[in-house]
Each structure stands twice: as structure tokens, then as C-alpha cells.
Scaffold this active site. Structure first.
Site, PDB file in Angstrom:
ATOM      1  N   LEU A  88     -60.754 -36.488 -24.885  1.00 24.33           N
ATOM      2  CA  LEU A  88     -59.599 -35.875 -25.542  1.00 24.33           C
ATOM      3  C   LEU A  88     -59.668 -35.996 -27.059  1.00 24.33           C
ATOM      4  O   LEU A  88     -59.170 -35.136 -27.787  1.00 24.33           O
ATOM      5  CB  LEU A  88     -58.299 -36.536 -25.060  1.00 24.33           C
ATOM      6  CG  LEU A  88     -57.925 -36.346 -23.595  1.00 24.33           C
ATOM      7  CD1 LEU A  88     -56.677 -37.161 -23.268  1.00 24.33           C
ATOM      8  CD2 LEU A  88     -57.682 -34.869 -23.295  1.00 24.33           C
ATOM      9  N   GLY A  89     -60.246 -37.062 -27.530  1.00 26.85           N
ATOM     10  CA  GLY A  89     -60.315 -37.294 -28.969  1.00 26.85           C
ATOM     11  C   GLY A  89     -61.175 -38.494 -29.279  1.00 26.85           C
ATOM     12  O   GLY A  89     -61.448 -39.333 -28.424  1.00 26.85           O
ATOM     13  N   VAL A  96     -60.869 -41.459 -26.650  1.00 27.17           N
ATOM     14  CA  VAL A  96     -59.769 -41.264 -25.703  1.00 27.17           C
ATOM     15  C   VAL A  96     -60.199 -40.245 -24.658  1.00 27.17           C
ATOM     16  O   VAL A  96     -60.686 -39.153 -24.995  1.00 27.17           O
ATOM     17  CB  VAL A  96     -58.486 -40.780 -26.420  1.00 27.17           C
ATOM     18  CG1 VAL A  96     -57.355 -40.637 -25.414  1.00 27.17           C
ATOM     19  CG2 VAL A  96     -58.088 -41.756 -27.519  1.00 27.17           C
ATOM     20  N   ASP A 203     -51.232 -46.360 -40.618  1.00 27.77           N
ATOM     21  CA  ASP A 203     -52.228 -45.292 -40.444  1.00 27.77           C
ATOM     22  C   ASP A 203     -51.565 -43.990 -39.979  1.00 27.77           C
ATOM     23  O   ASP A 203     -51.988 -43.369 -39.009  1.00 27.77           O
ATOM     24  CB  ASP A 203     -53.296 -45.733 -39.440  1.00 27.77           C
ATOM     25  CG  ASP A 203     -54.588 -44.916 -39.574  1.00 27.77           C
ATOM     26  OD1 ASP A 203     -54.770 -44.267 -40.623  1.00 27.77           O
ATOM     27  OD2 ASP A 203     -55.414 -44.930 -38.637  1.00 27.77           O
TER      28      ASP A 203
END
Length: 346
Positions: A88-89, A96, A203
């Protein structure tokens, strides 16, 4: 006899009264002394008891958080993700993956086992997100802490990251932009002011904002977050935040406060209202953006809020509570004092 003489009745009575007075004084002093001793003993007992409970509470805090989360085995997550097949990322030190358990979609964040700080970030993220509950924060469902594996399991956000939503040729409508910005602000207000322990995210960027089925913003990725105690207003920490969203405070060896999140939010707000990546050139914010032109008053207000947020002096940046009130029109937005502007996009 008294001094070789018989005591008169008056002298006998006086001597008796003096004796009784002495007894009363001694009794009062003894009673007071006993009371003082009891108070001191009580204070020592309750102080010890409080400290023991406090120590016990801090030792068991992780245990309480873990009990509220599901402890997955590595084998379960291998099966849930199809051996980590659908990505996903990707982050600097984690990937992920999409997973499914009991017909429920999951986002499975696998920390790089070669990264030396993965244990610390794993514990930080578990401790931070494990004790929070807010509609604008992603929800942690469970974890895997088995051997070298450090994995966090989150609810799945079907509309991906804010970055993938914003930076496309098809621009979001103005209402969506406003709702997303307001949602992120609410999430930060919760972290800064409404948690039992104040949390600085450290962040904030579009890659760390996820969108659910209804395009509600959810703050994610708490691996760099800092916890502040009740009597603490700042923390000392090294920089690992993403370039372009980093407050100048990080480079001045200044104490890190919640105002670093305000700064990052200001950069992000400019991106949200103009659907452009990390730009602070005001002359191009409206370029090819009919939605912004149609909502020019709101647009101008949001730009001023963003400029307040990215002020170089952290003491002049508003709190996220005030930012939210300005976004919602409850507090007037004044012209920012000499905002720090960049001449070109980063």
C-alpha cells in the site's frame, strides 16, 4: 511543712493549682507531639503508597495498552497479507501491506528489521496511538512482536493518502479541502490538548494523512512522536522530520514544542488549498484553480492562517486550537506579521 513552716490553707491551694496547671501543660505538649508524629507517619505512608502506585502504573502502562490490542502471530499476518504481497505504501524504514482477517481489511505496517531504531519506533507508535481514540486519528488494532518482527496492524483506509488525493490533475472541490484541513486540525488539537499525555506528532505531511470511505482525514504514522509529561512544555530531540515540512526550530537547537506541528500544518494547509506540492509562492496558488477562485474569500483567509502557522518565530505561531477556531470562523484571522516567504517552490 514548707521551708520549715506549716503551709497555710491558701498556700496549699496555690500549690495544688500549680501542680494541676503543670499536668495540663505536659498533657497538651504530649498530645501535640503525638499528633505531629501521627501526621508525619501518615504523610510518609501515603507518599510511599502514591509513589509505589505511580511506579506500578508506569510499569504496567505498556501492559494495559497491549491488553487493548490484539497480539497477532507472524504466521497470522503472513496468511492475512498473502505473504506480504500487496503493497500500500512505503516509508523510509517500513512498508505497509494490505491484509484481510475475518472479512475485514487491514493495513499491516512492517518495520525494517535492519533499522537499528525499529524497536524504539515500534514501542513509541504502540504507546502513542494505543492510548488515543479520536475520529481524526487512524486506529491501531494490534501488533506482532515476535523474534525480529515488529509489525503494527491498523484499520484500512480505502481512499489512501492525502498526497495521492491532492496531487492529481483532477482537483478536489472546495468543501472537501476545507473538511480535510479541519479534520487534521481537530486531530492535532486532540493530540496537543485533549490526551492525558500531550503528544507532538513531529511528522505531519500529506503522506501521513489517510482518508477513509467518506474522505475524512486520519492522522497516521506516530513513529517519531514525542510524549510530554503534564509538567513538561518541550522536549529535546534529534531531527528526522521530512524536508519541506520541518520547522526552523529543529535547526536552532531550540526546545521542540507543539509549535513544530503547527508549522508543518501550515505548509500542509497551503498544499490542501491549492492542491500543489509544497509551494509557498503566493503568485501561483490560484493558477488553474476554478474552485479556489470561486471561493476567493475563504481562500484568502486560509492563506493568512497558513502564513501565521509557518512564521519563523514559534512564539508567534498560533496553537492548533486557535488555528481550528480560525478555520471555523469563530476567531478573526488577522494579517500575519512579516511572514517568512520563500521565493520559489521547494
Amino acid at each position: 511543712m514548707y521551708g520549715g513552716c506549716m503551709l497555710t490553707p491558701f498556700q496549699k491551694q496555690k500549690k495544688k493549682k500549680d501542680h494541676e496547671t503543670l499536668i495540663i501543660v505536659i498533657s497538651v505538649l504530649l498530645s501535640f507531639l503525638v499528633l505531629v508524629i501521627l501526621v508525619l507517619v501518615g504523610a510518609m505512608y501515603f507518599g510511599f503508597s502514591f509513589n509505589r502506585k505511580k511506579i506500578k502504573s508506569s510499569k504496567t502502562n505498556n501492559g494495559v495498552i497491549e491488553k487493548n490490542l490484539r497480539n497477532f502471530t507472524f504466521k497470522e499476518l503472513v496468511e492475512a497479507t498473502g505473504n506480504f504481497s500487496e503493497e500500500l505504501g512505503r516509508r523510509s524504514f517500513s512498508i505497509v501491506y494490505k491484509g484481510t482477517i475475518d472479512m475485514t481489511s487491514l493495513a499491516v505496517k512492517k518495520l525494517d528489521k535492519l533499522f537499528r531504531d525499529n524497536d524504539r519506533e515500534f514501542q513509541t507508535e504502540m504507546n502513542v496511538i494505543g492510548q488515543t481514540h479520536h475520529r481524526n486519528l487512524v486506529r491501531l488494532l494490534g501488533y506482532c512482536n515476535e523474534g525480529q518482527h515488529r509489525i503494527l496492524v491498523y484499520e484500512f483506509m480505502s481512499n489512501g493518502t492525502l498526497a495521492s488525493f491532492l496531487f492529481t490533475p483532477l482537483k478536489a472541490n472546495w468543501r472537501q479541502r476545507f473538511e480535510i484541513a479541519s479534520g487534521i486540525a481537530r486531530g492535532l488539537v486532540y493530540l496537543h490538548e485533549e490526551c492525558c499525555t500531550q503528544i507532538i506528532h513531529c511528522d505531519i505531511k500529506p503522506q501521513n494523512i489517510l482518508l477513509d470511505d467518506q474522505y475524512n482525514a486520519r492522522i497516521s504514522d506516530f513513529g517519531l512522536a514525542k510524549l510530554l509529561l503534564i509538567n513538561q512544555s518541550h522536549t529535546e530531540t534529534g531531527i528526522r522530520e521530512t524536508k519541506g515540512y520541518v520547522a526552523p526550530d529543529w535547526f536552532r537547537s531550540s526546545p521542540i514544542t507543539t509549535k513544530v506541528d503547527t508549522y508543518s500544518f501550515g505548509v500542509l494547509l497551503l498544499e490542501i488549498i491549492c492542491c500543489r506540492r509544497n509551494t509557498r509562492r503566493l503568485d501561483i496558488l490560484l493558477e488553474n484553480d476554478d474552485e479556489a477562485v470561486k471561493n476567493i474569500k475563504s481562500f484568502e483567509k486560509f492563506v493568512m492562517i497558513a502564513l501565521w502557522c509557518i512564521h519563523e518565530d514559534p512564539t508567534l505561531r498560533p496553537t492548533m486550537k486557535k488555528v481550528l477556531l480560525m478555520l471555523e470562523g469563530i476567531v478573526e484571522v488577522l494579517i500575519p506579521p512579516n511572514p517568512y516567504l520563500y521565493g520559489s517552490a521547494s
